[in-house]
Design a protein around this motif. Sequence first.
Motif, PDB file in Angstrom:
ATOM      1  N   PHE A 121       0.835  -1.201   0.000  1.00 37.21           N
ATOM      2  CA  PHE A 121       0.000   0.000   0.000  1.00 37.21           C
ATOM      3  C   PHE A 121       0.869   1.250   0.000  1.00 37.21           C
ATOM      4  O   PHE A 121       0.650   2.174  -0.787  1.00 37.21           O
ATOM      5  CB  PHE A 121      -0.933  -0.013   1.221  1.00 37.21           C
ATOM      6  CG  PHE A 121      -1.717   1.243   1.391  1.00 37.21           C
ATOM      7  CD1 PHE A 121      -2.919   1.431   0.728  1.00 37.21           C
ATOM      8  CD2 PHE A 121      -1.250   2.269   2.210  1.00 37.21           C
ATOM      9  CE1 PHE A 121      -3.650   2.602   0.874  1.00 37.21           C
ATOM     10  CE2 PHE A 121      -1.963   3.445   2.368  1.00 37.21           C
ATOM     11  CZ  PHE A 121      -3.167   3.614   1.704  1.00 37.21           C
ATOM     12  N   GLU A 122       1.852   1.289   0.898  1.00 38.48           N
ATOM     13  CA  GLU A 122       2.737   2.457   1.002  1.00 38.48           C
ATOM     14  C   GLU A 122       3.507   2.695  -0.294  1.00 38.48           C
ATOM     15  O   GLU A 122       3.646   3.832  -0.735  1.00 38.48           O
ATOM     16  CB  GLU A 122       3.708   2.295   2.177  1.00 38.48           C
ATOM     17  CG  GLU A 122       3.050   2.446   3.532  1.00 38.48           C
ATOM     18  CD  GLU A 122       2.375   3.793   3.712  1.00 38.48           C
ATOM     19  OE1 GLU A 122       2.925   4.830   3.262  1.00 38.48           O
ATOM     20  OE2 GLU A 122       1.280   3.818   4.298  1.00 38.48           O
ATOM     21  N   GLU A 125       1.007   3.958  -2.850  1.00 37.22           N
ATOM     22  CA  GLU A 125       0.538   5.296  -2.464  1.00 37.22           C
ATOM     23  C   GLU A 125       1.615   6.342  -2.743  1.00 37.22           C
ATOM     24  O   GLU A 125       1.322   7.438  -3.224  1.00 37.22           O
ATOM     25  CB  GLU A 125       0.136   5.312  -0.984  1.00 37.22           C
ATOM     26  CG  GLU A 125      -0.488   6.595  -0.516  1.00 37.22           C
ATOM     27  CD  GLU A 125      -1.818   6.935  -1.178  1.00 37.22           C
ATOM     28  OE1 GLU A 125      -2.133   8.144  -1.275  1.00 37.22           O
ATOM     29  OE2 GLU A 125      -2.534   6.019  -1.596  1.00 37.22           O
ATOM     30  N   ARG A 128       1.608   6.925  -6.365  1.00 37.76           N
ATOM     31  CA  ARG A 128       0.429   7.719  -6.733  1.00 37.76           C
ATOM     32  C   ARG A 128       0.670   9.204  -6.467  1.00 37.76           C
ATOM     33  O   ARG A 128       0.343  10.055  -7.278  1.00 37.76           O
ATOM     34  CB  ARG A 128      -0.793   7.235  -5.949  1.00 37.76           C
ATOM     35  CG  ARG A 128      -2.074   7.937  -6.331  1.00 37.76           C
ATOM     36  CD  ARG A 128      -3.267   7.389  -5.522  1.00 37.76           C
ATOM     37  NE  ARG A 128      -4.508   7.896  -6.037  1.00 37.76           N
ATOM     38  CZ  ARG A 128      -4.989   9.116  -5.791  1.00 37.76           C
ATOM     39  NH1 ARG A 128      -4.307   9.946  -5.027  1.00 37.76           N
ATOM     40  NH2 ARG A 128      -6.141   9.503  -6.304  1.00 37.76           N
ATOM     41  N   ARG A 129       1.270   9.511  -5.306  1.00 38.51           N
ATOM     42  CA  ARG A 129       1.581  10.909  -4.991  1.00 38.51           C
ATOM     43  C   ARG A 129       2.529  11.507  -6.027  1.00 38.51           C
ATOM     44  O   ARG A 129       2.355  12.635  -6.474  1.00 38.51           O
ATOM     45  CB  ARG A 129       2.169  11.028  -3.584  1.00 38.51           C
ATOM     46  CG  ARG A 129       1.131  10.912  -2.467  1.00 38.51           C
ATOM     47  CD  ARG A 129       1.705  11.283  -1.100  1.00 38.51           C
ATOM     48  NE  ARG A 129       2.840  10.471  -0.703  1.00 38.51           N
ATOM     49  CZ  ARG A 129       2.752   9.307  -0.057  1.00 38.51           C
ATOM     50  NH1 ARG A 129       1.569   8.822   0.260  1.00 38.51           N
ATOM     51  NH2 ARG A 129       3.835   8.634   0.272  1.00 38.51           N
TER      52      ARG A 129
END
Length: 169
Positions: A121-122, A125, A128-129
């Motif tokens: 997830f990290e 994420e 994605r950022r």
Amino acid sequence: MTVLETTDATTNTTAPASPVTADSCAGPRQPERRPDGQDRYTISEVVVFTGLTAHTLRWYERIGLMPHIDRSHTGQRRYSNRDLDWLDLVGKLRLTGMPVADMVRYAELVREGDHTYGERFELLESTRRAVLERITELQDTLAVLDRKISFYAEADLDAGLVREVERAR
């Protein structure tokens, strides 16, 4: 000629495209995937499906991005639909600009199992950022281009009017 028309090379005439004619703008047609259980693709077939080179596919395997490719009794690689799905995800991750090392780490996490969801997830994420930041940069760049294009379009229009006035004299 429009997108829905074709040119007859022998007569050099334009006619509406027949409904059977393939869309020439669509690019090469993708081959159909085989049903699960019958999905044993050669490296050449995967090249056609993905657009990747055989060298790239072998490299992905060597660095651990595609570590468990089945082999035939003669040692040739045999890919499955699941492998094609994975390559599609890898392609998307490449488009995000994710470093290869992070893609390999993600692949390792997937192989380690469900207990790595948090780390996956990290990683995603964070990517994605970075993509959102890049989109913002590209939107700012696009705004600059739009302003420049407008400037030159107006300047060309003004210059055209000046030329017309000079010709009229």
